[in-house]
Structures are given as structure tokens and as C-alpha cells.
Scaffold this motif. Structure first.
Motif, PDB file in Angstrom:
ATOM      1  N   THR A 176       8.169  52.763  -4.319  1.00  0.00           N
ATOM      2  CA  THR A 176       8.502  52.393  -5.696  1.00  0.00           C
ATOM      3  C   THR A 176       9.868  53.026  -5.976  1.00  0.00           C
ATOM      4  OG1 THR A 176       7.523  54.393  -6.599  1.00  0.00           O
ATOM      5  CG2 THR A 176       6.059  52.498  -6.350  1.00  0.00           C
ATOM      6  N   ASP A 177      10.295  52.980  -7.226  1.00  0.00           N
ATOM      7  CA  ASP A 177      11.584  53.595  -7.552  1.00  0.00           C
ATOM      8  C   ASP A 177      11.561  55.106  -7.300  1.00  0.00           C
ATOM      9  OD1 ASP A 177      12.664  51.225  -8.226  1.00  0.00           O
ATOM     10  OD2 ASP A 177      12.372  51.436 -10.382  1.00  0.00           O
ATOM     11  N   GLU A 178      10.389  55.709  -7.509  1.00  0.00           N
ATOM     12  CA  GLU A 178      10.317  57.166  -7.400  1.00  0.00           C
ATOM     13  C   GLU A 178       9.713  57.663  -6.093  1.00  0.00           C
ATOM     14  OE1 GLU A 178       8.892  55.920 -10.514  1.00  0.00           O
ATOM     15  OE2 GLU A 178      10.864  56.138 -11.428  1.00  0.00           O
ATOM     16  N   ARG A 179       8.761  56.883  -5.538  1.00  0.00           N
ATOM     17  CA  ARG A 179       7.977  57.409  -4.411  1.00  0.00           C
ATOM     18  C   ARG A 179       8.250  56.612  -3.153  1.00  0.00           C
ATOM     19  NH1 ARG A 179       6.057  62.156  -5.463  1.00  0.00           N
ATOM     20  NH2 ARG A 179       4.443  61.865  -3.860  1.00  0.00           N
ATOM     21  N   PHE A 180       8.180  57.307  -2.036  1.00  0.00           N
ATOM     22  CA  PHE A 180       8.151  56.637  -0.734  1.00  0.00           C
ATOM     23  C   PHE A 180       6.960  57.213   0.022  1.00  0.00           C
ATOM     24  CE2 PHE A 180       8.887  56.447   3.787  1.00  0.00           C
ATOM     25  CZ  PHE A 180       9.262  55.125   3.971  1.00  0.00           C
ATOM     26  N   SER A 181       6.107  56.348   0.535  1.00  0.00           N
ATOM     27  CA  SER A 181       4.943  56.804   1.290  1.00  0.00           C
ATOM     28  C   SER A 181       4.816  55.961   2.540  1.00  0.00           C
ATOM     29  CB  SER A 181       3.640  56.613   0.506  1.00  0.00           C
ATOM     30  OG  SER A 181       3.739  57.183  -0.766  1.00  0.00           O
ATOM     31  N   PHE A 182       4.295  56.561   3.587  1.00  0.00           N
ATOM     32  CA  PHE A 182       3.898  55.744   4.725  1.00  0.00           C
ATOM     33  C   PHE A 182       2.638  56.311   5.343  1.00  0.00           C
ATOM     34  CE2 PHE A 182       6.349  58.906   7.157  1.00  0.00           C
ATOM     35  CZ  PHE A 182       5.596  59.051   8.317  1.00  0.00           C
ATOM     36  N   TRP A 183       1.888  55.434   5.988  1.00  0.00           N
ATOM     37  CA  TRP A 183       0.772  55.917   6.785  1.00  0.00           C
ATOM     38  C   TRP A 183       0.737  55.220   8.116  1.00  0.00           C
ATOM     39  CZ3 TRP A 183      -2.407  51.790   7.556  1.00  0.00           C
ATOM     40  CH2 TRP A 183      -2.584  50.860   6.522  1.00  0.00           C
ATOM     41  N   VAL A 184       0.228  55.917   9.102  1.00  0.00           N
ATOM     42  CA  VAL A 184       0.045  55.377  10.441  1.00  0.00           C
ATOM     43  C   VAL A 184      -1.426  55.553  10.788  1.00  0.00           C
ATOM     44  CG1 VAL A 184       0.626  55.621  12.886  1.00  0.00           C
ATOM     45  CG2 VAL A 184       2.407  55.961  11.156  1.00  0.00           C
ATOM     46  N   ARG A 185      -2.074  54.460  11.112  1.00  0.00           N
ATOM     47  CA  ARG A 185      -3.498  54.533  11.473  1.00  0.00           C
ATOM     48  C   ARG A 185      -3.679  53.978  12.879  1.00  0.00           C
ATOM     49  NH1 ARG A 185      -7.415  52.680   7.122  1.00  0.00           N
ATOM     50  NH2 ARG A 185      -6.213  50.761   7.221  1.00  0.00           N
ATOM     51  N   ASP A 186      -4.411  54.716  13.712  1.00  0.00           N
ATOM     52  CA  ASP A 186      -4.637  54.228  15.079  1.00  0.00           C
ATOM     53  C   ASP A 186      -6.110  54.327  15.440  1.00  0.00           C
ATOM     54  OD1 ASP A 186      -5.402  56.706  16.527  1.00  0.00           O
ATOM     55  OD2 ASP A 186      -3.363  57.356  16.082  1.00  0.00           O
ATOM     56  N   ASN A 187      -6.459  53.672  16.536  1.00  0.00           N
ATOM     57  CA  ASN A 187      -7.828  53.755  17.045  1.00  0.00           C
ATOM     58  C   ASN A 187      -7.846  54.552  18.354  1.00  0.00           C
ATOM     59  OD1 ASN A 187      -6.656  52.010  18.823  1.00  0.00           O
ATOM     60  ND2 ASN A 187      -8.216  50.398  18.670  1.00  0.00           N
ATOM     61  N   GLY A 188      -6.967  55.545  18.423  1.00  0.00           N
ATOM     62  CA  GLY A 188      -6.911  56.401  19.607  1.00  0.00           C
ATOM     63  C   GLY A 188      -8.079  57.367  19.668  1.00  0.00           C
ATOM     64  N   CYS A 189      -7.989  58.336  20.579  1.00  0.00           N
ATOM     65  CA  CYS A 189      -9.140  59.200  20.842  1.00  0.00           C
ATOM     66  C   CYS A 189      -9.470  60.140  19.685  1.00  0.00           C
ATOM     67  CB  CYS A 189      -8.910  60.000  22.120  1.00  0.00           C
ATOM     68  SG  CYS A 189      -7.479  61.095  22.039  1.00  0.00           S
ATOM     69  N   GLY A 190      -8.535  60.324  18.727  1.00  0.00           N
ATOM     70  CA  GLY A 190      -8.804  61.216  17.605  1.00  0.00           C
ATOM     71  C   GLY A 190      -8.662  62.676  17.990  1.00  0.00           C
ATOM     72  N   MET A 191      -8.746  63.535  16.988  1.00  0.00           N
ATOM     73  CA  MET A 191      -8.608  64.976  17.237  1.00  0.00           C
ATOM     74  C   MET A 191      -9.890  65.694  16.856  1.00  0.00           C
ATOM     75  SD  MET A 191      -4.787  65.838  15.865  1.00  0.00           S
ATOM     76  CE  MET A 191      -4.728  64.615  14.560  1.00  0.00           C
ATOM     77  N   SER A 192     -10.204  66.739  17.593  1.00  0.00           N
ATOM     78  CA  SER A 192     -11.361  67.566  17.246  1.00  0.00           C
ATOM     79  C   SER A 192     -11.042  68.303  15.947  1.00  0.00           C
ATOM     80  CB  SER A 192     -11.618  68.580  18.361  1.00  0.00           C
ATOM     81  OG  SER A 192     -10.518  69.467  18.451  1.00  0.00           O
ATOM     82  N   GLU A 193     -12.102  68.774  15.263  1.00  0.00           N
ATOM     83  CA  GLU A 193     -11.869  69.517  14.018  1.00  0.00           C
ATOM     84  C   GLU A 193     -11.016  70.739  14.275  1.00  0.00           C
ATOM     85  OE1 GLU A 193     -15.188  70.390  11.400  1.00  0.00           O
ATOM     86  OE2 GLU A 193     -15.998  68.394  11.881  1.00  0.00           O
ATOM     87  N   GLU A 194     -11.188  71.300  15.448  1.00  0.00           N
ATOM     88  CA  GLU A 194     -10.442  72.516  15.785  1.00  0.00           C
ATOM     89  C   GLU A 194      -8.946  72.193  15.902  1.00  0.00           C
ATOM     90  OE1 GLU A 194      -8.340  75.245  18.157  1.00  0.00           O
ATOM     91  OE2 GLU A 194      -9.032  73.401  19.096  1.00  0.00           O
ATOM     92  N   LEU A 195      -8.606  71.121  16.617  1.00  0.00           N
ATOM     93  CA  LEU A 195      -7.185  70.748  16.756  1.00  0.00           C
ATOM     94  C   LEU A 195      -6.613  70.314  15.404  1.00  0.00           C
ATOM     95  CD1 LEU A 195      -4.652  70.252  18.442  1.00  0.00           C
ATOM     96  CD2 LEU A 195      -5.578  68.030  19.112  1.00  0.00           C
ATOM     97  N   LEU A 196      -7.436  69.551  14.651  1.00  0.00           N
ATOM     98  CA  LEU A 196      -6.995  69.056  13.343  1.00  0.00           C
ATOM     99  C   LEU A 196      -6.645  70.214  12.412  1.00  0.00           C
ATOM    100  CD1 LEU A 196      -6.606  66.451  11.718  1.00  0.00           C
ATOM    101  CD2 LEU A 196      -9.005  66.566  11.070  1.00  0.00           C
TER     102      LEU A 196
END
Lengths: 122, 181
Positions: B30-50
């Protein structure tokens, strides 16, 4: 703007050529694209290699691929060239401007551009 | 990083390394905000790594013990008063969603830069991965989906230089139209 019809025309042209390329592709240009490479400017280097390969009609024998961190981040952007049975040549601190010379002299002419190699930088 | 589009390229490399077969890259502004997201179906991260992934001494790389991709993105977002959030799962619905929010008006906002080059670089390196890209700004919208292109290409690789040139010109054409809004 480029239309899907133009993409279909590219497809038809490529399909006609595919038969010629089996067994080729013996030169590989590998660009390091981890955080270190990207921050140092690897993206324009990779794109310059893709453009030069296409411009010089080399896509049947030369492939351009990406890899992760090669482990010498202070020399990024790093590009490794594998040709036929020859040894690997490692180019360091690459720029998009240096790409044309590597393509012309090394890939097409068979003569390594020594001043861009890691041997000239250490 | 000189441009946010380089941070985005770098973050997408994590999805590639996680073995993703589908990567969505979505930019919204928008005029004020810039956002992006990246979503994948990769192996994911463990809670510990996250839990330690924003720490520069967390990495999956084997050449050394630091990884700077997520810390650099976090810095770029937080210096504008925004931030980064990450969700990840290693379960049946494995994958990762990373989202970054920026205050565009802040003096330390890094310009987006050449996002078209980032998208073509991702496709060049991963022609068999489904890449779904979109960028919306006000009324304007740019989008590209490699599964749709693959239907037209009928077996011809997305990494063919002529196909990549078509993708680049198509995206630049869409951006030209977007700027007219």
C-alpha cells in the motif's frame, strides 16, 4: 506484452531442436547462489551467463546452473567452469562485465581467463 | 543486501534447500506498507531450529556455523519498524511460511529493486519446481505461475534461455501496465 501464443511458438521451435541435443551439454557453468554470493552480486552474474550462452547459440553444449555456498565467501561471486575432461576452473570476484570475456575466450576459445581465476587473486 | 529483491531470492533458496516442489512468493503493498511472504512445501523446521533461526549462529549449511539469510531479512524489516514471522511444520502438512513486513515510508526502507530478475533466477535454477508469484499494489497486480506455463510448454524446460527471456519480458510488461494505475 509477451503473450502465451509467443510462448507456444518458442515451445514449437525448441521441440524441433531437442533431437539434436541428446548426449551434449558437456560444459557446465556453476554460480554460487547462497547468501554470500547473492549479497556480493551473483544474481546479475548468473543472468549475464544465461544471456551470453543464449546470444552465442551455446545452449546445446553449455548449461548454467546454481549451487549453494562453495566455502570461499570472501571471493564471491564465485563461478566454477567444468569443461569436458579438463579440470575445474574457479573464477572469483566475478561481475556481469567479466562474463563476456569468460564466454568468448574460455568457453568458446578454450583459453582460461587467468586474471579472473582464484589463482590470480590469492 | 542492496535490494529487498535480493533478500527475497536468498529466502527462497532456503525453500529450495528444504526440497520444496511448490514455492509461493507473494508481495503486497500500500502507500505505507510493504509486505511479502514465501510459502513452501519443503521439509519444514523442527521447533528447536525454528526457535533459534533468527540467530546468525543457526544454519543448515555445512561449510561453517553461521547463516545470515534470515538475520539479514530481520534487520531489513526491523529497521523500518516492521518485522519477520516464521511458521513451520515437519508433520504431514510440512512446509514453511515466512512473512516480512516493512514500513515503506521509513528512511531505512530498502527499495525492492529488480524483483523480475529474482523471479527469473528462481525459475532458472529450479525449472521443475512450481513457482507461484504475485505482486499487488493498489489496483495493480502482476502474477506468474509456472504450472500454467508448463501446460503450454508441453515438456520444454522452463530453464531454456528463450523461455526465460519470455518470462522476463512478460513480467516487465505486466509491471509497465501496473505502473499506469
Amino acid at each position: 506484452m509477451k503473450t502465451l501464443a509467443e510462448l507456444a511458438a518458442i515451445r514449437d521451435k525448441m521441440k524441433a531442436q531437442v533431437a539434436l541435443r541428446e548426449g551434449n551439454g558437456n560444459t557446465r557453468i556453476v554460480v554460487g547462489m547462497a547468501t554470500c554470493g547473492i549479497a556480493a552480486g551473483a544474481r546479475p552474474v548468473l543472468n549475464a551467463f544465461v544471456d551470453e550462452v543464449a546470444k552465442n547459440g551455446l545452449s546445446e553444449t553449455v548449461t548454467v546452473t546454481q549451487t549453494g555456498c562453495i566455502g570461499i565467501c570472501q571471493y564471491e561471486p564465485v563461478v566454477e567452469v567444468y569443461t569436458g575432461s579438463d579440470e575445474k576452473v574457479t573464477y572469483v570476484k566475478m561481475t556481469a562485465e567479466k562474463v563476456e570475456k569468460v564466454i568468448k575466450e574460455h568457453i568458446m576459445g578454450g583459453k582460461v581467463v587467468s586474471e579472473y581465476t582464484i589463482g590470480a587473486s590469492v | 543486501m542492496k535490494e529487498l529483491s535480493l533478500n527475497i531470492l536468498d529466502i527462497v533458496q532456503n525453500s529450495v534447500k528444504a526440497g520444496a516442489t511448490r514455492i509461493e512468493i507473494c508481495l503486497e503493498e500500500t502507500d505505507e506498507r510493504f509486505s511479502f511472504w514465501v510459502r513452501d512445501n519443503g521439509c519444514g523446521m523442527s521447533e528447536e531450529l525454528l526457535s533459534r533461526v533468527k540467530d546468525p549462529f543457526a544454519t543448515t549449511r555445512t561449510t561453517r556455523n553461521v547463516g545470515l539469510g534470515i538475520p539479514l531479512l530481520t534487520l531489513a524489516a526491523e529497521q523500518t519498524g516492521g518485522g519477520v514471522s516464521i511458521e513451520s511444520s515437519t508433520g504431514e502438512d510440512h512446509g514453511t511460511l515466512i512473512r516480512a513486513d516493512f514500513n515503506k515510508r521509513h528512511i531505512d526502507f530498502t527499495p525492492l529493486g529488480d524483483i523480475v530478475s529474482t523471479v527469473t533466477t528462481v525459475i532458472q535454477g529450479n525449472p521443475d519446481t512450481d513457482v507461484i508469484f504475485s505482486h499487488s499494489a493498489g489496483e495493480g497486480r502482476v502474477e506468474l505461475s509456472t504450472p500454467e506455463l508448463r501446460e503450454v510448454l508441453d515438456g520444454v524446460s522452463l530453464s531454456e534461455p528463450e523461455v526465460l527471456a519470455w518470462i522476463e519480458e512478460n513480467l516487465r510488461g505486466q509491471y509497465d501496465q501496473m505502473r499506469m494505475f
